[in-house]
Design an enzyme around this catalytic site. Structure first.
Site, PDB file in Angstrom:
ATOM      1  CE1 TYR A  37      15.496 -68.469 -39.325  1.00  0.00           C
ATOM      2  CE2 TYR A  37      14.175 -70.245 -40.253  1.00  0.00           C
ATOM      3  CZ  TYR A  37      14.954 -69.111 -40.419  1.00  0.00           C
ATOM      4  OH  TYR A  37      15.191 -68.637 -41.668  1.00  0.00           O
ATOM      5  CG  HIS A 193       9.842 -61.386 -38.381  1.00  0.00           C
ATOM      6  ND1 HIS A 193       9.512 -60.572 -37.332  1.00  0.00           N
ATOM      7  CD2 HIS A 193      11.187 -61.305 -38.498  1.00  0.00           C
ATOM      8  CE1 HIS A 193      10.611 -60.037 -36.812  1.00  0.00           C
ATOM      9  NE2 HIS A 193      11.642 -60.456 -37.516  1.00  0.00           N
ATOM     10  NE  ARG A 223      17.437 -63.939 -32.984  1.00  0.00           N
ATOM     11  CZ  ARG A 223      17.357 -64.238 -34.287  1.00  0.00           C
ATOM     12  NH1 ARG A 223      17.440 -63.291 -35.202  1.00  0.00           N
ATOM     13  NH2 ARG A 223      17.181 -65.467 -34.689  1.00  0.00           N
ATOM     14  CE  LYS A 317      19.387 -69.197 -42.414  1.00  0.00           C
ATOM     15  NZ  LYS A 317      19.474 -67.823 -41.879  1.00  0.00           N
TER      16      LYS A 317
END
Lengths: 346, 197
Positions: A37, A193, A223, A317
């Site tokens: 990240y 988040h 991004r 993920k």
């Protein structure tokens, strides 16, 4: 420069397919052979001709089919599109930004004519011809955000800015990587988040928030984010997880190339002029592993990224259970040759 | 988890009125506050309204709270039954009302949501967590809320799916998020463990 829009589906029989042109312009997100990240924001300025960066909002061969899929998701679950009452002005700002951008970047498909507040919008691919009064909700069939995002690929959220924070208070979210607008709406930047591993400790969200609070009108940034999806399913929502979760158990070394997709989000951020809110389009691009490895650099690099990614990120993920199969399959396409820096194909 | 609220300790503050909402052991946070107020306690009590309900574990200190002698004391069997009264008090609130919430996370979260919806400033609200750690959990699939969750996983009291209880918390819903635990391998549900008491 007429473009054929694909007749295809993102559910059931999954007839979604990228043309050779779409594969060539796919926004491969990995700048180097590893991933962690980072804030990784850059100005959203027009990129190379033909790339997904060329226009402000990319319209590609999947446009019509994606909008049909969105309409189906909304018919099943209207909570995927919500706007808290004070966000309507930001919705108008977003409508203006998208209409002006599309009419400028794709004049053969979209037209916007303004006479004071009397606006006339033409969307040829979707067969829409709408006269309405700007800032008057009663003249559109939906609220302004819903109206325009039913005609724009990708998810959209609108963030209000107050108390030195950003608050996610409106959104159209039907092509999401497993997060719920209905649960997160109303949260501050760090709250929504919260489930992301590692990034808080790395200071990523502190730096990103500081940066975004100063975002200027007319200077959007962009991004990438990414994940993996089994089959070209746009709606990987937590709401429907019991429906798509079992597909993850179907992956075997024999079907990786055909059924695994790299899912890339091109995220852009735009300061809105009247509301001072921030619009956050999250545009999803899918590519089948079989198609991805036709670009040798991408095959090599994806193999190295997935092989070396920390376990907690693979868990977050959602591909930890299949990681070994994926890495083994991708290893056929990695001869160990060095790759060049940057995401462009060699 | 950054989405979880941080709770403090109730302290008496100057105000035009004082509204207390508490459940279970939260009563003791109110009793402690009046202890701290010392000589100010009686003038504070003259402007105080206490709404109290037993905790999800059955703890009921209602009698001790009532004995404080606040201008208004109301005991409800549950938050749901107290809510219309709470909303009326908030709608009638004058500038300077101080709000004190104490007890379980579920009680404080729901009361706080009503405070925000009534348009009162969040600086006027203090919270103190006492007693049970049971959770309110929203099923992300059917949207139903299951109250007083003690174990993880749980079975959604609405749709019956087995849910993993995440730490992700929504103040708007005053609930934690529950996500189907056996979606990828239907039927493979781990044994429930008591995580919240």
């Amino acid at each position: 420069m007429g473009m054929e829009f694909n007749k295809e589906t993102f559910r059931k029989d999954f007839t979604f397919k990228n043309s050779a042109k779409a594969i060539k312009r796919f926004p491969f997100p990995f700048y180097e052979d590893s991933y962690m990240y980072s804030v990784n924001m850059e100005p959203h300025v027009p990129g190379p001709k033909g790339s997904v960066f060329e226009p402000m909002f990319d319209v590609d061969e999947h446009y019509v089919a994606e909008m049909q899929d969105r309409a189906m998701v909304l018919a099943e679950d209207p909570l995927r599109c919500q706007s808290l009452p004070h966000m309507t002005l930001a919705g108008w700002d977003l409508l203006e930004l998208i209409m002006e951008s599309k009419a400028r970047d794709y004049p053969e498909w979209f037209e916007l004519h303004k006479d004071g507040h009397n606006w006339h919008w033409i969307n040829r691919p979707l067969g829409i011809d709408q006269k309405f009064t700007f800032l008057d909700e009663s003249t559109l069939p939906y609220g302004p955000m819903e109206y325009i995002t039913r005609q724009s690929q990708g998810d959209f959220t609108l963030q209000d800015q107050r108390d030195d924070n950003l608050w996610i208070e409106a959104g159209m979210v039907t092509t999401q990587a497993d997060w719920s607008l209905d649960f997160d709406i109303g949260m501050s930047f760090h709250e929504w988040h919260a489930p992301v591993p590692r990034a808080h400790e790395l200071g990523v969200f502190d730096r990103a928030l500081k940066f975004l609070l100063k975002l200027q009108h007319g200077a959007p940034v962009r991004r990438f984010n990414w994940t993996l999806t089994v089959d070209p399913l746009l709606d990987t929502s937590p709401e429907n997880y019991p429906k798509w979760g079992p597909m993850r158990a179907d992956i075997s070394p024999e079907n990786v190339g055909e059924r695994m997709y790299l899912r890339v989000e091109l995220q852009t951020l735009h300061r809105l002029p009247r509301s001072n809110a921030i619009a956050f389009p999250i545009r999803c691009y899918l590519i089948r592993f079989d198609d991805l490895v036709t670009v040798p650099k991408w095959g090599r690099r994806l193999h190295r990224v997935l092989r070396d990614i920390p376990e907690d990120l693979a868990t977050y993920k959602g591909f930890l259970r299949n990681r070994d199969s994926l890495v083994k399959w991708l290893s056929q396409y990695d001869d160990g040759a060095p790759t060049s820096t940057g995401w462009m194909a060699d | 988890m950054r989405s979880r609220p941080v709770y403090g300790e109730l302290t008496p503050r100057p105000g035009s009125g004082h509204l207390f909402v508490a459940d279970g052991e939260g009563a003791e946070a109110i009793l402690d506050l009046f202890q701290k107020a010392g000589a100010q306690a009686s003038s504070l009590l003259e402007k105080s309204h206490i709404i109290y309900m037993p905790g999800p574990n059955g703890t009921d200190f209602g009698a001790r709270l009532e004995a404080l002698g606040a201008a208004q004391y109301h005991r409800s069997p549950s938050f749901a039954s107290a809510q219309s009264r709470l909303k009326k008090v908030l709608a009638d609130a004058h500038m300077g009302l101080q709000i004190y919430l104490a007890g379980t996370e579920g009680l404080m979260g729901q009361a706080q949501r009503d405070v925000i919806e009534a348009g009162l400033p969040h600086e006027a609200v203090q919270t103190e967590h006492r007693g049970s750690t049971v959770r309110r959990v929203q099923c992300v699939h059917c949207k139903g809320i299951t109250e007083n969750v003690r174990t993880d996983p749980i079975k959604c009291s609405h749709c019956g799916l087995h849910l993993f209880v995440r730490d992700h918390y929504s103040r708007r819903l005053a609930a934690f998020q529950g996500v189907n635990i056996d979606a990828e391998d239907p039927g493979q549900v781990p044994a429930a463990v008591e995580r919240f008491k």
